[in-house]
Design a protein around this motif. Sequence first.
Motif, PDB file in Angstrom:
ATOM      1  N   HIS A 240       0.825  -1.217   0.000  1.00 56.36           N
ATOM      2  CA  HIS A 240       0.000   0.000   0.000  1.00 56.36           C
ATOM      3  C   HIS A 240       0.856   1.263   0.000  1.00 56.36           C
ATOM      4  O   HIS A 240       0.495   2.247  -0.659  1.00 56.36           O
ATOM      5  N   SER A 267      -7.363  10.380  -4.420  1.00 57.94           N
ATOM      6  CA  SER A 267      -8.409   9.453  -3.967  1.00 57.94           C
ATOM      7  C   SER A 267      -7.862   8.031  -3.864  1.00 57.94           C
ATOM      8  O   SER A 267      -8.189   7.289  -2.930  1.00 57.94           O
ATOM      9  N   VAL A 268      -7.026   7.659  -4.843  1.00 57.96           N
ATOM     10  CA  VAL A 268      -6.400   6.338  -4.784  1.00 57.96           C
ATOM     11  C   VAL A 268      -5.508   6.241  -3.558  1.00 57.96           C
ATOM     12  O   VAL A 268      -5.473   5.224  -2.856  1.00 57.96           O
ATOM     13  N   GLU A 270      -5.868   7.904  -0.783  1.00 59.65           N
ATOM     14  CA  GLU A 270      -6.748   7.811   0.377  1.00 59.65           C
ATOM     15  C   GLU A 270      -7.290   6.395   0.552  1.00 59.65           C
ATOM     16  O   GLU A 270      -7.316   5.854   1.647  1.00 59.65           O
ATOM     17  N   GLU A 271      -7.699   5.764  -0.547  1.00 63.20           N
ATOM     18  CA  GLU A 271      -8.243   4.413  -0.473  1.00 63.20           C
ATOM     19  C   GLU A 271      -7.170   3.410  -0.044  1.00 63.20           C
ATOM     20  O   GLU A 271      -7.425   2.509   0.761  1.00 63.20           O
ATOM     21  N   SER A 272      -5.961   3.566  -0.584  1.00 66.44           N
ATOM     22  CA  SER A 272      -4.879   2.663  -0.194  1.00 66.44           C
ATOM     23  C   SER A 272      -4.542   2.825   1.279  1.00 66.44           C
ATOM     24  O   SER A 272      -4.303   1.838   1.989  1.00 66.44           O
ATOM     25  N   ARG A 274      -6.587   3.848   3.631  1.00 64.76           N
ATOM     26  CA  ARG A 274      -7.688   3.276   4.412  1.00 64.76           C
ATOM     27  C   ARG A 274      -7.603   1.749   4.432  1.00 64.76           C
ATOM     28  O   ARG A 274      -7.812   1.112   5.466  1.00 64.76           O
ATOM     29  N   THR A 275      -7.293   1.175   3.272  1.00 62.81           N
ATOM     30  CA  THR A 275      -7.178  -0.284   3.208  1.00 62.81           C
ATOM     31  C   THR A 275      -6.017  -0.791   4.065  1.00 62.81           C
ATOM     32  O   THR A 275      -6.124  -1.805   4.759  1.00 62.81           O
ATOM     33  N   HIS A 301     -15.706  -6.717   7.492  1.00 60.04           N
ATOM     34  CA  HIS A 301     -14.790  -6.303   6.431  1.00 60.04           C
ATOM     35  C   HIS A 301     -13.940  -7.474   5.998  1.00 60.04           C
ATOM     36  O   HIS A 301     -13.893  -8.496   6.624  1.00 60.04           O
ATOM     37  N   GLU A 318      -6.539  -3.218  -8.475  1.00 61.43           N
ATOM     38  CA  GLU A 318      -5.959  -2.213  -7.585  1.00 61.43           C
ATOM     39  C   GLU A 318      -4.634  -1.696  -8.133  1.00 61.43           C
ATOM     40  O   GLU A 318      -4.367  -0.491  -8.102  1.00 61.43           O
ATOM     41  N   ASP A 321      -5.316   0.494 -11.160  1.00 62.66           N
ATOM     42  CA  ASP A 321      -5.735   1.833 -10.756  1.00 62.66           C
ATOM     43  C   ASP A 321      -4.556   2.665 -10.273  1.00 62.66           C
ATOM     44  O   ASP A 321      -4.585   3.896 -10.350  1.00 62.66           O
TER      45      ASP A 321
END
Length: 478
Positions: A240, A267-268, A270-272, A274-275, A301, A318, A321
């Motif tokens: 990540h 945004s990518v 942020e998503e990474s 969060r993951t 989850h 992923e 992206d």
Amino acid sequence: MSAETRSPVAEDPLADGWRRPRGARSGYRVDAWVALALAGGTALSISLSLGTGLMGDSPWWLVVPWVALIALPLAARRRWPEAVALLVSVVFGVFGSLGVADGLFSNICLYVAIYSVGAWSHHRTIARWTRLGIIAGMFIWLFWTLLEHANQTTMIPELSREGFFSPYAAYGLLQVLINLVYFWAAYHFGDTAWHAARRSAALEARTGELAAERERTATQAVTLERVRIARELHDVVAHHVSVMGVQAGAARRILGTDPAAAARAISVIEESARTAVDELHTMLGALRADDNDCDGAQPAHQSTSTRGVDQLAELAQENTDAGLGVRLQVIGEPRQVPGTIGLSLYRIAQEALTNTRKHAGAGATAELRLRYEADAVELEITDTGRGVRPQPGAPGVSTGSGGLGQRGMRERIAAVGGTLELANRPRGGYLVRARVPFGPALPTLGAGSGPAAGTAAGSSSSPVADHAAVAGVTGVKK
């Protein structure tokens, strides 16, 4: 403790030459008190016997040394059992021939002396022959005394010597039987005490070995768990953070010229992030979980422990992206893959793609091939990057230790009984191939239950793929 009792032979109860430890000093004190008690009992017994007149009239200068020599040496029976037994038996025979005997405590002293040879001797052959010699000598003395008294009518005159089996012959046979039982008991129970001590020492040794083995096992378990945690953290964080690094570099380059694409890159990121936080939270929760908290409920989850080959399509998307074009291809009839194997293959793919993003260079693409065979499952990850320069004189397959990532891949594949191949591709790029055999009886999956064959996860490119490609970091594969 002496050097003799600390020797390997003395410490191993199962060794042929095992020697019974002498014990603590308290044992010597007990032996000394026993010797004094027997000396006192012998003195009292001989005094009473002389008072009755049945034992004749022995002078005091014979009685005193007899009492001392037949009882007091027993204080050293644990340290020098053979010498003590020989001394007591000689005193018993010599003074008995002189008419000094009590008929009770002197027999107890001789019994204890013979018993101690069997119980405490360090030399079993010497112990055996010492006791047999004493017993043989005592029986010779007994037979000689019986034969001598048989011709003396003044000795036990109330017993007739007439007839084939006279009363005196019956008396003599009774003496022989009594002595047989007496000496057999001293011999047998001495050996029994030695064997009991050996079994007890063996039990203590095995108990100590088991305790040490439990300690080693616990230490190894902690070490293995630390390695597993380090491997999971490396796989999760490296993947990540690599995605976030690539996207951050791309966003920085296009922030002034294409704010919308930069926003999508952020945004990518942020998503990474969060993951990554979610996976770390799940991992730490599993580490802190108590057995009483395990009620069988699955978390809402996606947990790191449930990732497997079914999530390879998500992994490919992923990475796509994030700017690395990845294509997933499934070959063969999808089958049910055990969870440990699936997780290992997923982590290997994740690490390989992370290395591709970091080291393959700009414009590189990757391909995942999941191949189901009759008795194995194989995962192949290839890229079109620069690959790794082989070691001088090394074959095409890289067998070096590599960095933490490659070490983690080897540990994972070894844990599930598979094989791992790391190599440069002849036409450029790098190859990671993991193959894990499993039983042929695993059921196949129904249509739609696994990744679709020939899925091209990289068919849709990221909005910032071209910009992210320039953020690739050069270097040697980890």
